[in-house]
Scaffold this active site. Structure first.
Site, mmCIF file in Angstrom:
data_model
loop_
_atom_site.group_PDB
_atom_site.id
_atom_site.type_symbol
_atom_site.label_atom_id
_atom_site.label_comp_id
_atom_site.label_asym_id
_atom_site.label_seq_id
_atom_site.Cartn_x
_atom_site.Cartn_y
_atom_site.Cartn_z
ATOM 1 N N ASP A 71 -6.031 7.152 2.510
ATOM 2 C CA ASP A 71 -6.653 6.211 1.542
ATOM 3 C C ASP A 71 -6.263 4.878 2.581
ATOM 4 O O ASP A 71 -5.199 5.020 3.394
ATOM 5 C CB ASP A 71 -5.882 6.077 0.368
ATOM 6 C CG ASP A 71 -4.310 6.001 0.578
ATOM 7 O OD1 ASP A 71 -3.619 4.721 0.931
ATOM 8 O OD2 ASP A 71 -3.853 7.256 0.781
ATOM 9 N N ASP A 160 -4.494 1.720 -9.079
ATOM 10 C CA ASP A 160 -3.184 1.783 -8.327
ATOM 11 C C ASP A 160 -2.091 0.923 -9.144
ATOM 12 O O ASP A 160 -2.075 -0.184 -8.781
ATOM 13 C CB ASP A 160 -3.365 1.254 -6.897
ATOM 14 C CG ASP A 160 -2.141 1.373 -5.941
ATOM 15 O OD1 ASP A 160 -1.219 1.594 -6.451
ATOM 16 O OD2 ASP A 160 -2.371 0.924 -4.917
ATOM 17 N N GLU A 162 1.801 0.521 -9.413
ATOM 18 C CA GLU A 162 3.156 0.835 -8.735
ATOM 19 C C GLU A 162 4.039 -0.471 -8.573
ATOM 20 O O GLU A 162 3.716 -1.436 -9.399
ATOM 21 C CB GLU A 162 2.877 1.456 -7.473
ATOM 22 C CG GLU A 162 1.869 0.557 -6.523
ATOM 23 C CD GLU A 162 1.790 0.973 -5.139
ATOM 24 O OE1 GLU A 162 3.001 1.175 -4.350
ATOM 25 O OE2 GLU A 162 0.853 1.406 -4.914
#
Length: 272
Positions: A71, A160, A162
């Site tokens: 990634d 994503d 987090e």
């Protein structure tokens, strides 16, 4: 013309030195951590993993066959895709967007470059739940590279979610409010693309910030972040992971990942 005696010169120099020192000591200190606060838009997958979860052990496969991936974000710039392909990397995700204020300037090279060497590719969105709503960010993501096409080489988009690199870990949201924000993003992404987005997260963050909510496991594939010899305990509801980010210090590109299956399973996810 006056005569300066040696003693008076020494006194004058001492006075100047004391004055300069007092100015330095009186200067206001920079706010704690100010120099360490990253610039908006600079966040990327796994940014908080080392700081919050650490790194422990050499990864080992948990299935007979796993497929290597990477990634990338603007931190990698123009990526040497042919080098990665030759090393065995077969799939890739590129950061497309963050919040509703940032698009990756290297996205085209990364997204198209991985595709052109033969990789199966996808795009991810770095969520900032404290700036705008989940549905709004899903729309921004789709409008700036996060869509999906049934070509057999495009993976569904990734949320994503987090640690907040710019402030409080959970973006100032309660656990229930965070679950609502994530649900709004996922629902809007599916409405726009017809696909269930992948969720990228770490178990410790998910537990802290969603209360270890299990309600997304039935529809949304899990991409787990853990830099250790195994993935460890998964967030509630998921009995297996689809992808695993296992290091931030891999060859050519730091962030390396394993798909939990052979290449035909990567193709199956791309095809929906």
């Amino acid at each position: 013309m006056p005569v300066h005696r040696p003693g008076s010169v020494r006194l004058l120099l001492a006075g100047l030195l004391i004055g300069a020192l007092s100015l330095v000591l009186a200067a206001p200190a920079a706010p704690a951590g100010a120099a360490d606060t990253p610039t908006r838009g600079s966040a990327h997958m796994g940014m908080g993993v080392l700081a919050h979860d650490g790194q422990n052990g050499v990864p080992r496969d948990t299935r007979a066959t796993q497929t290597e991936g990477v990634d990338v974000s603007s931190h990698q710039g123009n990526v040497a895709w042919s080098t990665l392909w030759s090393s065995g990397v077969k799939w890739a995700y590129a950061k497309a967007t963050e919040g509703t204020y940032y698009t990756n300037p290297y996205f085209a090279q990364q997204y198209n470059g991985s595709y052109n060497v033969g990789m199966i590719r996808g795009a991810y969105h770095f969520a900032t739940p404290d700036t705008t709503g989940g549905a709004t960010q899903a729309n921004y993501f789709v409008d700036h590279g996060g869509g999906w096409s049934r070509d057999g080489k495009t993976l569904p988009g990734v949320l994503d979610i987090e640690w907040n690199p710019y402030g409080a870990s959970c973006y100032g949201k309660s656990q229930s409010a965070m679950v609502t924000w994530i649900r709004d993003f996922l629902n809007q992404y599916k409405a726009r693309t017809g696909r269930n987005a992948v969720i990228y997260t770490a178990t410790s963050w998910w537990t802290e910030c969603t209360g270890n909510y299990s309600g997304f496991a039935g529809a949304n594939p899990l991409w787990i972040a853990r830099y250790a010899s195994t993935v460890g305990t998964l967030p509630a509801g998921w009995s297996y992971y689809t992808m695993w980010q296992y290091t931030s210090s891999g060859p050519t590109v730091g962030d390396h990942d394993k798909f939990n299956g052979a290449l035909d399973r990567v193709v199956a996810l791309a095809n929906g």
